[in-house]
Design a protein around this motif. Structure first.
Motif, mmCIF file in Angstrom:
data_model
loop_
_atom_site.group_PDB
_atom_site.id
_atom_site.type_symbol
_atom_site.label_atom_id
_atom_site.label_comp_id
_atom_site.label_asym_id
_atom_site.label_seq_id
_atom_site.Cartn_x
_atom_site.Cartn_y
_atom_site.Cartn_z
ATOM 1 N N VAL A 54 -3.857 -29.188 15.507
ATOM 2 C CA VAL A 54 -3.501 -30.370 14.720
ATOM 3 C C VAL A 54 -3.518 -31.621 15.599
ATOM 4 O O VAL A 54 -2.687 -31.767 16.508
ATOM 5 C CB VAL A 54 -2.113 -30.220 14.072
ATOM 6 C CG1 VAL A 54 -1.779 -31.460 13.232
ATOM 7 C CG2 VAL A 54 -2.065 -28.962 13.208
ATOM 8 N N ALA A 55 -4.481 -32.510 15.333
ATOM 9 C CA ALA A 55 -4.515 -33.852 15.940
ATOM 10 C C ALA A 55 -4.480 -33.836 17.456
ATOM 11 O O ALA A 55 -3.895 -34.726 18.079
ATOM 12 C CB ALA A 55 -3.367 -34.702 15.395
ATOM 13 N N LEU A 56 -5.092 -32.850 18.063
ATOM 14 C CA LEU A 56 -5.199 -32.780 19.514
ATOM 15 C C LEU A 56 -6.661 -32.939 19.911
ATOM 16 O O LEU A 56 -7.520 -32.194 19.423
ATOM 17 C CB LEU A 56 -4.695 -31.435 20.038
ATOM 18 C CG LEU A 56 -3.196 -31.253 20.233
ATOM 19 C CD1 LEU A 56 -2.886 -29.777 20.437
ATOM 20 C CD2 LEU A 56 -2.697 -32.066 21.411
ATOM 21 N N GLU A 57 -6.940 -33.897 20.778
ATOM 22 C CA GLU A 57 -8.296 -34.011 21.300
ATOM 23 C C GLU A 57 -8.388 -33.117 22.532
ATOM 24 O O GLU A 57 -7.650 -33.300 23.500
ATOM 25 C CB GLU A 57 -8.632 -35.453 21.661
ATOM 26 C CG GLU A 57 -10.099 -35.626 22.004
ATOM 27 C CD GLU A 57 -10.541 -37.074 21.945
ATOM 28 O OE1 GLU A 57 -11.767 -37.308 22.026
ATOM 29 O OE2 GLU A 57 -9.689 -37.960 21.820
ATOM 30 N N LEU A 58 -9.280 -32.159 22.485
ATOM 31 C CA LEU A 58 -9.377 -31.145 23.527
ATOM 32 C C LEU A 58 -10.450 -31.518 24.541
ATOM 33 O O LEU A 58 -11.508 -32.040 24.178
ATOM 34 C CB LEU A 58 -9.721 -29.792 22.901
ATOM 35 C CG LEU A 58 -8.819 -29.333 21.753
ATOM 36 C CD1 LEU A 58 -9.345 -28.018 21.174
ATOM 37 C CD2 LEU A 58 -7.373 -29.169 22.207
ATOM 38 N N ASP A 59 -10.178 -31.225 25.821
ATOM 39 C CA ASP A 59 -11.217 -31.446 26.817
ATOM 40 C C ASP A 59 -12.171 -30.247 26.814
ATOM 41 O O ASP A 59 -11.980 -29.276 26.072
ATOM 42 C CB ASP A 59 -10.610 -31.698 28.207
ATOM 43 C CG ASP A 59 -9.806 -30.510 28.743
ATOM 44 O OD1 ASP A 59 -10.078 -29.363 28.347
ATOM 45 O OD2 ASP A 59 -8.895 -30.745 29.570
ATOM 46 N N ASN A 60 -13.213 -30.326 27.625
ATOM 47 C CA ASN A 60 -14.240 -29.286 27.614
ATOM 48 C C ASN A 60 -13.675 -27.913 27.981
ATOM 49 O O ASN A 60 -14.049 -26.896 27.384
ATOM 50 C CB ASN A 60 -15.380 -29.657 28.572
ATOM 51 C CG ASN A 60 -16.173 -30.852 28.093
ATOM 52 O OD1 ASN A 60 -16.228 -31.116 26.895
ATOM 53 N ND2 ASN A 60 -16.785 -31.574 29.014
ATOM 54 N N TRP A 61 -12.776 -27.883 28.968
ATOM 55 C CA TRP A 61 -12.196 -26.610 29.397
ATOM 56 C C TRP A 61 -11.360 -25.998 28.282
ATOM 57 O O TRP A 61 -11.459 -24.791 28.004
ATOM 58 C CB TRP A 61 -11.337 -26.820 30.640
ATOM 59 C CG TRP A 61 -10.733 -25.550 31.166
ATOM 60 C CD1 TRP A 61 -11.301 -24.654 32.023
ATOM 61 C CD2 TRP A 61 -9.426 -25.034 30.845
ATOM 62 N NE1 TRP A 61 -10.445 -23.605 32.263
ATOM 63 C CE2 TRP A 61 -9.283 -23.812 31.562
ATOM 64 C CE3 TRP A 61 -8.374 -25.473 30.045
ATOM 65 C CZ2 TRP A 61 -8.130 -23.046 31.482
ATOM 66 C CZ3 TRP A 61 -7.218 -24.710 29.967
ATOM 67 C CH2 TRP A 61 -7.101 -23.510 30.681
#
Length: 342
Positions: free
Chosen positions: A123-130
């Motif tokens: 929910v509404a979290l921008e995730l990095d590539n890892w």
């Protein structure tokens, strides 16, 4: 301890039918399901989660990752998710993913790999590539709610469109001197919601051949206190000639209404105020808003997750929203005495 066979015998059905009725999987007539549930309740039968997991290969649990447990929006989304999962016989396992890098790494590296869930709603979290890679390597259904990631199924509201709609509402009423309060780059994290909403405001003005007046724009965080402070600065500015105000969140809009009350500014006679979100306090404050229906967002995400768990369906949709007109907006007054004077 009561067995499944005893429940089936009491309900007058086979053990297989009783199992389907209690697990929520497979076809069972409504009448048979009711008899089984009634018999299970009367006999005090509780489905063994361990046995169910062994039999089905599923934990009947969904993991939900949120960035903040204290904000109204996330709590409302969680309510929609929880209600839907509970009705389907699934548990919810909550992960509070803060900005603490070490804690985030532990959640993605260890907690999720314990395989206690059948799927994950982010929910509404921008995730990095890892982080994205860690989720993909789980081999579980994942849905991102409140943002769009190319590598994972996503569903999100159109933040540009909702702010454009809010601004167009004031324009349609006849307002031309319109202010704006929203987040700046300091708050522009996780899918750039503040800057995207600001762009929606600007686009609506451009469609009418207008340019935003930077003297009528103020930045703050997306809280009641932030909106109160930002609106007071705008209201008290000697350059202020606005008749309408767009707030990038309902909490900011409520703060703007409270600031107007503090300064003796009549709403909507002297100032129309519109927000975005659909906050539960909006009706109390008679706030006009663009409702992004967060509880419904949670239900939609949970429903899609359950379909993906059961059949591996894919998802990529825009979430619904609607304009809700209340008493905080009206046409600008033609009486000069109702205009703000400095």
């Amino acid at each position: 301890m009561v067995s499944l066979d005893e429940v089936a015998q009491a309900a007058g059905v086979s053990a297989a039918t009783a199992s389907r009725a209690l697990s929520g999987r497979g076809h069972v007539s409504p009448a048979a399901r009711q008899r089984v549930n009634d018999a299970a309740e009367e006999l005090g039968y509780v489905v063994s989660s361990a046995a169910s997991t062994l039999a089905s290969g599923r934990s009947r649990s969904i993991g939900v990752m949120v960035p903040d447990l204290h904000r109204w929006f996330f709590n409302t989304v969680l309510t929609g998710i929880s209600d839907t999962l509970t009705r389907a016989g699934y548990d919810l396992i909550l992960y509070n993913v803060t900005r603490d890098v070490q804690l985030r790494r532990e959640i993605f590296r260890a907690f999720l790999r314990r395989r206690r869930v059948d799927g994950v709603i982010v929910v509404a979290l921008e995730l990095d590539n890892w982080e994205t890679r860690q989720l993909k390597e789980l081999g579980l259904p994942v849905i991102v709610l409140g943002g769009t990631l190319r590598e994972l199924p996503s569903m999100a509201i159109d933040d540009h469109a909702v702010t454009q709609l809010a601004t167009e509402h004031l324009l349609a009423l006849g307002h031309r001197d319109i202010g704006y309060i929203g987040g700046d780059q300091a708050f522009d994290v996780d899918y750039h919601v503040p800057s995207t909403r600001r762009q929606g405001f600007t686009s609506a003005l451009h469609k009418q051949g207008l340019e935003p007046d930077e003297a009528l724009v103020q930045s703050a965080d997306f809280t009641i206190a932030g909106g109160h402070s930002a609106a007071k600065q705008l209201y008290g500015s000697p350059e202020n000639h606005m008749t309408g105000l767009v707030a990038a969140s309902d909490e900011m809009a409520i703060g703007a209404l409270l600031a107007a009350k503090d300064l003796g500014i009549a709403v909507p006679q002297q100032m129309s105020v519109i927000g975005i979100d659909g906050h539960e306090l909006g009706q109390l404050f008679q706030l006009t808003t663009v409702d992004q229906q967060p509880a419904r967002q949670g239900r939609i995400a949970a429903e899609h997750m359950l379909r993906r768990v059961e059949s591996d369906d894919q998802v990529s949709i825009d979430l619904p929203y609607k304009l809700v007109v209340r008493g905080s907006t009206a046409a600008p007054s033609q009486d000069p005495s109702n205009r703000l004077v400095h």
